[in-house]
Design an enzyme around this catalytic site. Structure first.
Site, PDB file in Angstrom:
ATOM      1  NE  ARG A  95      -7.418  -8.279   0.669  1.00 51.14           N
ATOM      2  CZ  ARG A  95      -6.927  -7.504  -0.292  1.00 51.14           C
ATOM      3  NH1 ARG A  95      -5.932  -6.683  -0.045  1.00 51.14           N
ATOM      4  NH2 ARG A  95      -7.446  -7.546  -1.502  1.00 51.14           N
ATOM      5  CE  LYS A 128      -4.353  -1.938   1.314  1.00 51.62           C
ATOM      6  NZ  LYS A 128      -5.417  -2.130   2.285  1.00 51.62           N
TER       7      LYS A 128
HETATM    8  C1  7PJ Z   1      -8.086  -4.546   1.886  1.00 57.26           C
HETATM    9  C2  7PJ Z   1      -9.104  -5.397   1.479  1.00 57.26           C
HETATM   10  C3  7PJ Z   1      -7.767  -4.449   3.275  1.00 57.26           C
HETATM   11  C4  7PJ Z   1      -9.502  -6.064   3.655  1.00 57.26           C
HETATM   12  C5  7PJ Z   1      -8.281  -4.396  -0.246  1.00 57.26           C
HETATM   13  C6  7PJ Z   1      -5.375  -3.224  -1.870  1.00 57.26           C
HETATM   14  C7  7PJ Z   1      -6.755  -2.689  -1.886  1.00 57.26           C
HETATM   15  N1  7PJ Z   1      -9.810  -6.164   2.352  1.00 57.26           N
HETATM   16  N2  7PJ Z   1      -9.216  -5.290   0.137  1.00 57.26           N
HETATM   17  N3  7PJ Z   1      -8.518  -5.228   4.111  1.00 57.26           N
HETATM   18  N4  7PJ Z   1      -7.577  -3.936   0.783  1.00 57.26           N
HETATM   19  N5  7PJ Z   1     -10.177  -6.792   4.543  1.00 57.26           N
HETATM   20  O1  7PJ Z   1      -5.122  -4.410  -1.647  1.00 57.26           O
HETATM   21  O2  7PJ Z   1      -4.457  -2.388  -2.119  1.00 57.26           O
HETATM   22  O3  7PJ Z   1      -6.919  -3.693   3.735  1.00 57.26           O
HETATM   23  S1  7PJ Z   1      -8.067  -3.913  -1.905  1.00 57.26           S
END
Ligand code: 7PJ
Length: 258
Positions: free
Chosen positions: A237, A203
């Site tokens: 994640r 990020k």
């Molecule tokens: C997240 C997500 C996060 C959860 C994305 C990216 C954006 N789901 N989906 N937490 N981020 N739970 O991966 O840059 O931080 S999409």
């Protein structure tokens, strides 16, 4: 939790079919590298991204979810849309991961009617506008209050407590300082009594700290995942499963001697 994006590559002729095959192959690879959960998403929620029609989104993710479930893997569906949740649950998704905290109409009920786990995430604004001018008086307190309310709404709708996890939503309507404050204060969210999920992988906050572009954020992502785990996160994640797994193996050996 390993990340799988199903988005057709507009530069290749393979289109949808190839995107689906690549996503399934990627899922197998992430499992081999040590992922426990595969998070499948068909709509980019990166800052400024255009929304995808839910029917199109479901067309992308459904075959991927179905195939990976068939192979015996735990699959999470990353979506904001109720009909995508329902479609993915029908083919065996074990978890709904919603960056919108199940605020769409019917989303709470769709999850309550299943046996799936849910991840409720905090976001200020919408993906189109969230990074324009994020503002908080006290980011940790406000995110905590929001997550508390969403967890209460989920339980009220019939999703048992033991199927809920919470996520502060790094990068979703937050400045660099907000993201760092949240990571620093992550353990205070444990007071709500739910497991925490954290997503910092590649990020922009990591780009701001290191000066590196998205493809060069593996080391900083591993560091961020490790900090999140040390502050009490139960699920991270990530894109780079192998690298994260190695770091967590060291953490685990120190905390729980072999
Ligand atoms: C997240 C997500 C996060 C959860 C994305 C990216 C954006 N789901 N989906 N937490 N981020 N739970 O991966 O840059 O931080 S999409």
């Amino acid at each position: 939790m390993g990340i799988i994006n199903v988005t057709p590559d507009s530069f290749s002729d393979g289109g949808m079919h190839m995107a689906v095959d690549q996503a399934i192959a990627h899922g197998r690879k992430l499992i081999a590298e040590g992922a426990t959960i595969l998070d499948v998403g068909g709509e980019s929620t990166r800052p400024g991204a255009q929304p995808v029609d839910p029917q199109e989104e479901l067309k992308r993710v459904e075959p991927v979810v179905a195939a990976l479930v068939q192979e015996g893997f735990l699959v999470s569906i990353d979506t904001r849309h109720t009909e995508v949740m329902r479609g993915a649950l029908k083919v065996g998704a074990a978890m709904v991961n919603d960056v919108n905290g199940l605020r769409a109409e019917g989303a709470l009920n769709a999850c309550a009617e299943s046996n799936a786990g849910v991840c409720l995430m905090h976001m200020q604004g919408t993906p189109q506008t969230m990074q324009l001018n994020p503002q908080y008086t006290h980011v940790v307190t406000e995110v905590t209050q929001f997550l508390k309310e969403r967890a209460e709404a989920a339980e009220h709708a019939g999703i048992p407590r033991n199927r809920i996890c919470l996520d502060p939503g790094f990068g979703f309507g937050k400045t660099v300082e907000h993201n760092l404050d949240l990571l620093r204060g992550l353990s205070s969210l444990l007071e709500l009594g739910y497991p925490l999920l954290a997503g910092l992988s590649r990020k922009s906050v990591l780009g701001a700290v290191t000066g590196k572009g998205t493809e060069d954020r593996v080391y900083s992502s591993v560091a961020a995942a490790l900090i999140a785990i040390q502050k009490g996160a139960r699920i991270v994640r990530v894109h780079d499963v192998a690298a994260t797994q190695h770091a967590l193996a060291v953490w685990s050996a120190v905390e729980k001697p072999l």
